[in-house]
Design a protein around this motif. Structure first.
Motif, PDB file in Angstrom:
ATOM      1  N   ALA A  53       0.844  -1.201   0.000  1.00 13.04           N
ATOM      2  CA  ALA A  53       0.000   0.000   0.000  1.00 13.04           C
ATOM      3  C   ALA A  53       0.876   1.246   0.000  1.00 13.04           C
ATOM      4  O   ALA A  53       2.041   1.197   0.387  1.00 13.04           O
ATOM      5  CB  ALA A  53      -0.898  -0.011   1.229  1.00 13.04           C
ATOM      6  N   ALA A  54       0.317   2.361  -0.409  1.00 11.16           N
ATOM      7  CA  ALA A  54       1.067   3.620  -0.472  1.00 11.16           C
ATOM      8  C   ALA A  54       1.647   4.005   0.887  1.00 11.16           C
ATOM      9  O   ALA A  54       2.725   4.577   0.964  1.00 11.16           O
ATOM     10  CB  ALA A  54       0.176   4.742  -0.998  1.00 11.16           C
ATOM     11  N   THR A  55       0.954   3.659   1.960  1.00  9.26           N
ATOM     12  CA  THR A  55       1.441   3.989   3.302  1.00  9.26           C
ATOM     13  C   THR A  55       2.723   3.248   3.664  1.00  9.26           C
ATOM     14  O   THR A  55       3.427   3.647   4.588  1.00  9.26           O
ATOM     15  CB  THR A  55       0.364   3.680   4.358  1.00  9.26           C
ATOM     16  N   GLN A  56       3.060   2.183   2.921  1.00 13.93           N
ATOM     17  CA  GLN A  56       4.287   1.422   3.179  1.00 13.93           C
ATOM     18  C   GLN A  56       5.483   2.030   2.460  1.00 13.93           C
ATOM     19  O   GLN A  56       6.591   1.539   2.587  1.00 13.93           O
ATOM     20  CB  GLN A  56       4.099  -0.042   2.760  1.00 13.93           C
ATOM     21  N   GLY A  57       5.248   3.087   1.699  1.00 12.70           N
ATOM     22  CA  GLY A  57       6.325   3.773   0.999  1.00 12.70           C
ATOM     23  C   GLY A  57       6.467   3.329  -0.448  1.00 12.70           C
ATOM     24  O   GLY A  57       6.065   2.231  -0.816  1.00 12.70           O
ATOM     25  N   LEU A  58       7.031   4.207  -1.246  1.00  7.46           N
ATOM     26  CA  LEU A  58       7.237   3.945  -2.671  1.00  7.46           C
ATOM     27  C   LEU A  58       8.662   4.308  -3.037  1.00  7.46           C
ATOM     28  O   LEU A  58       9.219   5.278  -2.539  1.00  7.46           O
ATOM     29  CB  LEU A  58       6.291   4.797  -3.522  1.00  7.46           C
ATOM     30  N   SER A  59       9.234   3.539  -3.934  1.00  2.12           N
ATOM     31  CA  SER A  59      10.524   3.887  -4.526  1.00  2.12           C
ATOM     32  C   SER A  59      10.258   4.797  -5.713  1.00  2.12           C
ATOM     33  O   SER A  59       9.146   4.808  -6.257  1.00  2.12           O
ATOM     34  CB  SER A  59      11.249   2.626  -4.993  1.00  2.12           C
ATOM     35  N   PRO A  60      11.261   5.554  -6.153  1.00  4.64           N
ATOM     36  CA  PRO A  60      11.064   6.394  -7.336  1.00  4.64           C
ATOM     37  C   PRO A  60      10.542   5.573  -8.525  1.00  4.64           C
ATOM     38  O   PRO A  60      11.006   4.464  -8.785  1.00  4.64           O
ATOM     39  CB  PRO A  60      12.460   6.940  -7.614  1.00  4.64           C
ATOM     40  N   GLY A  61       9.535   6.122  -9.198  1.00  9.24           N
ATOM     41  CA  GLY A  61       8.957   5.480 -10.375  1.00  9.24           C
ATOM     42  C   GLY A  61       7.857   4.485 -10.081  1.00  9.24           C
ATOM     43  O   GLY A  61       7.346   3.843 -10.991  1.00  9.24           O
ATOM     44  N   GLN A  62       7.457   4.356  -8.819  1.00  9.18           N
ATOM     45  CA  GLN A  62       6.415   3.398  -8.458  1.00  9.18           C
ATOM     46  C   GLN A  62       5.083   4.090  -8.185  1.00  9.18           C
ATOM     47  O   GLN A  62       5.039   5.245  -7.745  1.00  9.18           O
ATOM     48  CB  GLN A  62       6.798   2.617  -7.200  1.00  9.18           C
ATOM     49  N   CYS A  63       3.992   3.343  -8.438  1.00  5.65           N
ATOM     50  CA  CYS A  63       2.638   3.767  -8.085  1.00  5.65           C
ATOM     51  C   CYS A  63       1.947   2.585  -7.428  1.00  5.65           C
ATOM     52  O   CYS A  63       2.269   1.425  -7.719  1.00  5.65           O
ATOM     53  CB  CYS A  63       1.835   4.161  -9.323  1.00  5.65           C
ATOM     54  N   THR A  64       0.992   2.874  -6.566  1.00  4.69           N
ATOM     55  CA  THR A  64       0.230   1.815  -5.918  1.00  4.69           C
ATOM     56  C   THR A  64      -1.074   2.369  -5.364  1.00  4.69           C
ATOM     57  O   THR A  64      -1.280   3.579  -5.309  1.00  4.69           O
ATOM     58  CB  THR A  64       1.051   1.130  -4.805  1.00  4.69           C
ATOM     59  N   TRP A  65      -1.940   1.470  -4.963  1.00  6.77           N
ATOM     60  CA  TRP A  65      -3.201   1.843  -4.343  1.00  6.77           C
ATOM     61  C   TRP A  65      -2.947   2.334  -2.923  1.00  6.77           C
ATOM     62  O   TRP A  65      -1.946   1.990  -2.314  1.00  6.77           O
ATOM     63  CB  TRP A  65      -4.154   0.649  -4.295  1.00  6.77           C
TER      64      TRP A  65
END
Length: 127
Positions: free
Chosen positions: A62-74
């Motif tokens: 989930a987005a709350t778990q963090g994203l690396s550059p270039g990533q998208c998520t719910w």
């Protein structure tokens, strides 16, 4: 009025109603928030018209778990296998967030739905 002209008229009305109902269904789709982090391997391409296609890597959770550059998520979960990794936006609203996505320290949230044709279609910008 002949039977042929009655059938032709009925077919024309059916074709118009089908097109109208199809268009209204796209507008009535339930959309969900998708968070994207700019940079990385994220690619932004003009689709040849007024729209853009944004290819991204799916986040690990989930987005709350963090994203690396270039990533998208719910906002509440990772993407499922088979869900599109392309965001399509055919509106002027793309200008509100596309410039953020070229920077790895920037985030954008868009409301999208899976259009069944390989795109996460944007309905609006923001949470």
């Amino acid at each position: 009025m002949t039977l042929f002209s009655k059938c032709s008229r009925a077919a024309a009305v059916a074709a118009i109603l089908t097109a109208t109902l199809t268009a209204n269904t796209a507008h009535a789709q339930q959309s969900y928030p998708m968070t994207c982090r700019g940079g990385g391997t994220l690619s932004i391409r003009n689709d040849g018209g007024n729209g853009v296609r944004i290819r991204f890597q799916p986040g690990d959770g989930a987005a709350t778990q963090g994203l690396s550059p270039g990533q998208c998520t719910w906002s509440d979960r990772a993407l499922r296998p088979g869900e599109p990794t392309v965001i399509c936006d055919n509106s002027a609203s793309a200008a509100k967030y596309v410039s953020l996505l070229v920077q790895s320290n920037q985030y954008a949230i868009v409301q999208v739905f899976n259009d069944g044709q390989g795109c996460m279609q944007v309905t609006r910008v923001g949470p």
